[in-house]
Write a protein that holds these residues in place. Structure first.
Motif, PDB file in Angstrom:
ATOM      1  N   TRP A  59       0.801  -1.221   0.000  1.00 13.32           N
ATOM      2  CA  TRP A  59       0.000   0.000   0.000  1.00 13.32           C
ATOM      3  C   TRP A  59       0.839   1.278   0.000  1.00 13.32           C
ATOM      4  CZ3 TRP A  59      -5.135   0.500  -0.767  1.00 13.32           C
ATOM      5  CH2 TRP A  59      -5.877  -0.684  -0.735  1.00 13.32           C
ATOM      6  N   LEU A 114      -1.090   0.787   8.463  1.00 15.43           N
ATOM      7  CA  LEU A 114      -2.319   0.141   8.009  1.00 15.43           C
ATOM      8  C   LEU A 114      -2.573  -1.193   8.717  1.00 15.43           C
ATOM      9  CD1 LEU A 114      -4.761   0.126   6.124  1.00 15.43           C
ATOM     10  CD2 LEU A 114      -3.293  -0.905   4.354  1.00 15.43           C
ATOM     11  N   THR A 147      -8.022   6.225  12.054  1.00 19.14           N
ATOM     12  CA  THR A 147      -8.145   6.458  10.617  1.00 19.14           C
ATOM     13  C   THR A 147      -7.986   7.945  10.296  1.00 19.14           C
ATOM     14  OG1 THR A 147      -9.656   4.572  10.385  1.00 19.14           O
ATOM     15  CG2 THR A 147      -9.629   6.181   8.596  1.00 19.14           C
TER      16      THR A 147
END
Length: 214
Positions: A126, A137, A169
């Motif tokens: 990612w 993540l 987040t």
């Protein structure tokens, strides 16, 4: 590459001087506040719970390590920044799996080892999209996975873990925005990563302590 090599990773830093990131440096106090608040809760509720105390100390070390990185800004300071974070993630995951989900220690250790091995790979996958924030993540996914299973056993604490995942987040979002907004906001947004992460760590400790207290 030498450990004393200087790094320039954040918008606020304009040079190699100690106080070139004053806001990023000072906001690390949020981690110390989180550790102190967790310690006070620990002392009132579960003063005999050694793992919770150890995790609380690690949160304080996270603040110290991050302060060193945002002042000295060298490779050795980057190590001092990253190591306490990784240790917290692994230790907290182990006790969350054991206490919240009531998994056997053998299964718990196997999952933690798997997480340790696979997390960097997921981060690399990612990285082209999330940049260096991709490294966090796996921790974010772990929060949501544990919270989703935990909510079936304890709705209140499980939901608290899930809300913490939402906050994390948003925190990652601020970390990612630091460079893109730099041309219009000289101080960047990395300092919000510190403040929100302190909230995240306190909330995680709070659930661990209160759950243990019964």
């Amino acid at each position: 590459m030498a450990l004393n090599d200087h790094l320039d990773n954040y918008c606020e830093r304009l040079g190699p001087e100690f106080w070139s990131e004053p806001i990023n440096a000072v906001t690390n106090a949020a981690f110390l506040v989180a550790a102190f608040a967790a310690f006070m809760l620990w002392r009132r509720k579960v003063a005999n719970d050694t793992p919770a105390l150890v995790l609380t100390v690690i949160v304080a070390l996270i603040g110290i390590g991050s302060f060193l990185f945002h002042t000295f800004a060298t490779r050795w300071a980057a190590i001092a920044d990253v190591v306490p974070i990784m240790v917290f993630i692994l230790v907290y995951l182990a006790f969350a799996l054991r206490r919240f989900l009531e998994l056997h220690w053998v299964v718990t250790i196997a999952i933690v080892i798997g997480f340790f091995v696979l997390a960097p790979m997921l981060g690399e996958v990612w990285a082209p999209i999330l940049g260096s924030s991709a490294a966090y993540l796996p921790a974010l996914l772990a929060i949501f996975v544990v919270g989703s299973f935990f909510v079936q056993k304890n709705r209140a604490y499980g939901l608290s873990i899930l809300v913490t995942g939402v906050i994390f987040t948003v925190s990652i979002g601020f970390r990612m925005a630091d460079e893109p907004v730099c041309h219009g906001l000289a101080i960047g947004t990395h300092f919000m990563w510190h403040i929100l992460n302190a909230v995240v760590l306190y909330r995680l400790l709070r659930v661990l302590i209160l759950h243990r207290a019964g």
